[in-house]
Design a protein around this motif. Structure first.
Motif, PDB file in Angstrom:
ATOM      1  N   SER A   1     101.215 -29.349  28.550  1.00 16.25           N
ATOM      2  CA  SER A   1     102.442 -29.077  27.807  1.00 16.25           C
ATOM      3  C   SER A   1     102.262 -28.042  26.699  1.00 16.25           C
ATOM      4  CB  SER A   1     102.984 -30.360  27.207  1.00 16.25           C
ATOM      5  OG  SER A   1     101.987 -30.941  26.407  1.00 16.25           O
ATOM      6  N   GLU A   2     101.051 -27.966  26.127  1.00 13.15           N
ATOM      7  CA  GLU A   2     100.888 -27.066  24.983  1.00 13.15           C
ATOM      8  C   GLU A   2     101.005 -25.607  25.384  1.00 13.15           C
ATOM      9  OE1 GLU A   2      96.653 -28.432  25.885  1.00 13.15           O
ATOM     10  OE2 GLU A   2      98.701 -29.049  26.222  1.00 13.15           O
ATOM     11  N   ILE A   3     100.709 -25.298  26.659  1.00 12.02           N
ATOM     12  CA  ILE A   3     100.825 -23.908  27.110  1.00 12.02           C
ATOM     13  C   ILE A   3     102.292 -23.577  27.343  1.00 12.02           C
ATOM     14  CG2 ILE A   3     100.294 -22.310  28.991  1.00 12.02           C
ATOM     15  CD1 ILE A   3      97.644 -23.713  29.327  1.00 12.02           C
ATOM     16  N   VAL A   4     103.016 -24.506  27.967  1.00 13.37           N
ATOM     17  CA  VAL A   4     104.410 -24.259  28.326  1.00 13.37           C
ATOM     18  C   VAL A   4     105.281 -24.047  27.104  1.00 13.37           C
ATOM     19  CG1 VAL A   4     106.442 -25.275  29.342  1.00 13.37           C
ATOM     20  CG2 VAL A   4     104.239 -25.575  30.422  1.00 13.37           C
ATOM     21  N   SER A   5     105.134 -24.945  26.132  1.00 14.80           N
ATOM     22  CA  SER A   5     106.077 -24.916  25.024  1.00 14.80           C
ATOM     23  C   SER A   5     105.829 -23.704  24.134  1.00 14.80           C
ATOM     24  CB  SER A   5     105.930 -26.188  24.194  1.00 14.80           C
ATOM     25  OG  SER A   5     104.661 -26.209  23.609  1.00 14.80           O
ATOM     26  N   GLY A   6     104.581 -23.234  24.140  1.00 14.23           N
ATOM     27  CA  GLY A   6     104.282 -22.142  23.238  1.00 14.23           C
ATOM     28  C   GLY A   6     104.132 -22.638  21.815  1.00 14.23           C
ATOM     29  N   GLU A   7     104.432 -23.941  21.588  1.00 16.05           N
ATOM     30  CA  GLU A   7     104.273 -24.507  20.249  1.00 16.05           C
ATOM     31  C   GLU A   7     102.857 -25.025  20.111  1.00 16.05           C
ATOM     32  OE1 GLU A   7     107.114 -27.628  20.109  1.00 16.05           O
ATOM     33  OE2 GLU A   7     108.754 -26.246  20.502  1.00 16.05           O
ATOM     34  N   LYS A   8     102.392 -25.102  18.874  1.00 17.62           N
ATOM     35  CA  LYS A   8     101.068 -25.664  18.613  1.00 17.62           C
ATOM     36  C   LYS A   8     101.108 -27.152  18.919  1.00 17.62           C
ATOM     37  CE  LYS A   8      97.972 -22.842  16.758  1.00 17.62           C
ATOM     38  NZ  LYS A   8      98.376 -21.847  15.783  1.00 17.62           N
ATOM     39  N   LYS A   9     100.106 -27.624  19.652  1.00 20.28           N
ATOM     40  CA  LYS A   9     100.050 -29.049  19.984  1.00 20.28           C
ATOM     41  C   LYS A   9      99.741 -29.854  18.724  1.00 20.28           C
ATOM     42  CE  LYS A   9      97.546 -32.081  23.084  1.00 20.28           C
ATOM     43  NZ  LYS A   9      96.184 -32.274  23.577  1.00 20.28           N
ATOM     44  N   GLU A  10     100.481 -30.938  18.532  1.00 17.61           N
ATOM     45  CA  GLU A  10     100.206 -31.756  17.346  1.00 17.61           C
ATOM     46  C   GLU A  10      98.898 -32.506  17.515  1.00 17.61           C
ATOM     47  OE1 GLU A  10     102.450 -35.553  15.851  1.00 17.61           O
ATOM     48  OE2 GLU A  10     103.115 -33.821  14.696  1.00 17.61           O
ATOM     49  N   THR A  11      98.087 -32.494  16.466  1.00 18.52           N
ATOM     50  CA  THR A  11      96.847 -33.261  16.433  1.00 18.52           C
ATOM     51  C   THR A  11      96.872 -34.089  15.154  1.00 18.52           C
ATOM     52  OG1 THR A  11      95.685 -31.570  15.180  1.00 18.52           O
ATOM     53  CG2 THR A  11      95.546 -31.417  17.592  1.00 18.52           C
ATOM     54  N   LEU A  12      95.910 -35.011  15.042  1.00 14.73           N
ATOM     55  CA  LEU A  12      95.830 -35.767  13.790  1.00 14.73           C
ATOM     56  C   LEU A  12      95.610 -34.822  12.621  1.00 14.73           C
ATOM     57  CD1 LEU A  12      93.738 -38.940  14.663  1.00 14.73           C
ATOM     58  CD2 LEU A  12      96.128 -38.858  13.961  1.00 14.73           C
ATOM     59  N   ALA A  13      94.801 -33.772  12.862  1.00  9.30           N
ATOM     60  CA  ALA A  13      94.520 -32.820  11.777  1.00  9.30           C
ATOM     61  C   ALA A  13      95.791 -32.069  11.369  1.00  9.30           C
ATOM     62  CB  ALA A  13      93.437 -31.848  12.218  1.00  9.30           C
ATOM     63  N   SER A  14      96.603 -31.679  12.363  1.00 12.45           N
ATOM     64  CA  SER A  14      97.831 -30.942  12.002  1.00 12.45           C
ATOM     65  C   SER A  14      98.840 -31.864  11.320  1.00 12.45           C
ATOM     66  CB  SER A  14      98.445 -30.260  13.234  1.00 12.45           C
ATOM     67  OG  SER A  14      98.970 -31.204  14.144  1.00 12.45           O
ATOM     68  N   LEU A  15      98.856 -33.133  11.758  1.00 11.13           N
ATOM     69  CA  LEU A  15      99.756 -34.106  11.119  1.00 11.13           C
ATOM     70  C   LEU A  15      99.318 -34.347   9.666  1.00 11.13           C
ATOM     71  CD1 LEU A  15     102.143 -36.080  11.618  1.00 11.13           C
ATOM     72  CD2 LEU A  15     100.459 -37.789  12.324  1.00 11.13           C
ATOM     73  N   GLU A  16      98.013 -34.483   9.480  1.00 15.71           N
ATOM     74  CA  GLU A  16      97.480 -34.690   8.125  1.00 15.71           C
ATOM     75  C   GLU A  16      97.833 -33.504   7.231  1.00 15.71           C
ATOM     76  OE1 GLU A  16      93.293 -35.563   7.956  1.00 15.71           O
ATOM     77  OE2 GLU A  16      93.400 -35.988   5.801  1.00 15.71           O
ATOM     78  N   ALA A  17      97.677 -32.299   7.789  1.00 15.39           N
ATOM     79  CA  ALA A  17      97.978 -31.094   7.000  1.00 15.39           C
ATOM     80  C   ALA A  17      99.462 -31.049   6.630  1.00 15.39           C
ATOM     81  CB  ALA A  17      97.587 -29.854   7.802  1.00 15.39           C
ATOM     82  N   GLU A  18     100.307 -31.499   7.576  1.00 13.41           N
ATOM     83  CA  GLU A  18     101.751 -31.476   7.345  1.00 13.41           C
ATOM     84  C   GLU A  18     102.148 -32.337   6.140  1.00 13.41           C
ATOM     85  OE1 GLU A  18     103.919 -32.310  10.957  1.00 13.41           O
ATOM     86  OE2 GLU A  18     105.736 -32.824   9.842  1.00 13.41           O
ATOM     87  N   PHE A  19     101.416 -33.450   5.950  1.00 11.50           N
ATOM     88  CA  PHE A  19     101.821 -34.387   4.890  1.00 11.50           C
ATOM     89  C   PHE A  19     100.871 -34.395   3.693  1.00 11.50           C
ATOM     90  CE2 PHE A  19     104.246 -35.807   8.516  1.00 11.50           C
ATOM     91  CZ  PHE A  19     105.497 -35.967   7.934  1.00 11.50           C
ATOM     92  N   LYS A  20      99.967 -33.406   3.652  1.00  9.72           N
ATOM     93  CA  LYS A  20      98.979 -33.344   2.559  1.00  9.72           C
ATOM     94  C   LYS A  20      99.656 -33.341   1.188  1.00  9.72           C
ATOM     95  CE  LYS A  20      94.807 -30.642   1.481  1.00  9.72           C
ATOM     96  NZ  LYS A  20      94.804 -30.845   0.091  1.00  9.72           N
TER      97      LYS A  20
END
Ligand code: URA
Length: 215
Positions: free
Chosen positions: A25-44
């Motif tokens: 799915s991460e290739i199709v959407s062109g969006e960055k795949k959510e990871t725990l690290a990206s979620l953590e960064a989002e709410f830092k």
């Protein structure tokens, strides 16, 4: 657009559709795949509730992002707020012993809380704080996809199971929710005050080990 260009685009789209069908799915959407690290960064720097004004830092969670077993507690306390890690104070030391008694290490499991920020003076979480923070916990659970969640204490158990039933009645029985088996047990801080109930908590941990195939 030239015919050649639109044909190339159509072919690329076809490849991506095929990839999608196979779960890439991460290739199709062109969006960055959510990871725990990206979620953590989002709410830092989260400021969704007033706890942001009194906390030292957000305590997102720690452990193995692919853990089969996840522990969910209540909220960071003094030590967690200082160190930025969950369950590192006195209750955390008991939780570490509980994990080790299950023949696991802290690095094998994932540990998080209902609230990511310390309530001032370690007061109980407010319902609005739990509701505001819950989507983050849900996204953590979706990313980790543990087989079992051990809900530590009243707030974690009642929040995850969407009930007001007391922890003394919830503990010891699995409830399946969205493919995850949730086992409520006593909070380590409660067990420090009520050591006689440690044997009940151990029964709950053994039930988890049995479910995970490690007993
Ligand atoms: N109690 C909790 O519920 N969580 C922590 O991280 C520490 C103490």
């Amino acid at each position: 657009m030239s015919d050649a260009r639109s044909e190339a685009l159509a072919a690329a789209r076809q490849i991506l559709e095929t990839e999608k069908a196979f779960g890439v799915s991460e290739i199709v959407s062109g969006e960055k795949k959510e990871t725990l690290a990206s979620l953590e960064a989002e709410f830092k720097n989260c400021a969704l509730c007033a706890l942001s004004q009194t906390r030292t830092q957000v305590v997102f969670g720690s452990g193995n992002p692919r853990a089969g077993l996840m522990f969910v507690g209540e909220a960071p306390g003094f030590d967690e707020d200082r160190q930025g890690l969950p369950f590192v104070g006195a209750a955390g030391q008991l939780l570490t012993k509980m994990i080790q008694a299950m023949k696991l290490r802290r690095e094998d499991v994932y540990i998080a809380n209902c609230l990511k920020c310390r309530p001032p003076g370690n007061r109980n979480p407010l319902p609005t704080e739990i509701a505001t923070c819950h989507p983050i916990l849900q996204r953590q659970i979706q990313l980790i996809r543990p087989k079992v969640i051990c809900a530590l204490g009243k707030f974690a158990a009642q929040t995850l199971l969407k009930t007001e039933t007391p922890i003394s009645r919830l503990r010891g029985r699995f409830v399946e929710q969205g493919g995850v088996k949730i086992m409520p047990t006593f909070h380590p801080a409660y067990l420090l005050r009520n050591p006689a109930d440690k044997k009940l908590a151990w029964e709950d941990l053994k039930a988890i080990m049995k479910e995970m195939g490690t007993l």
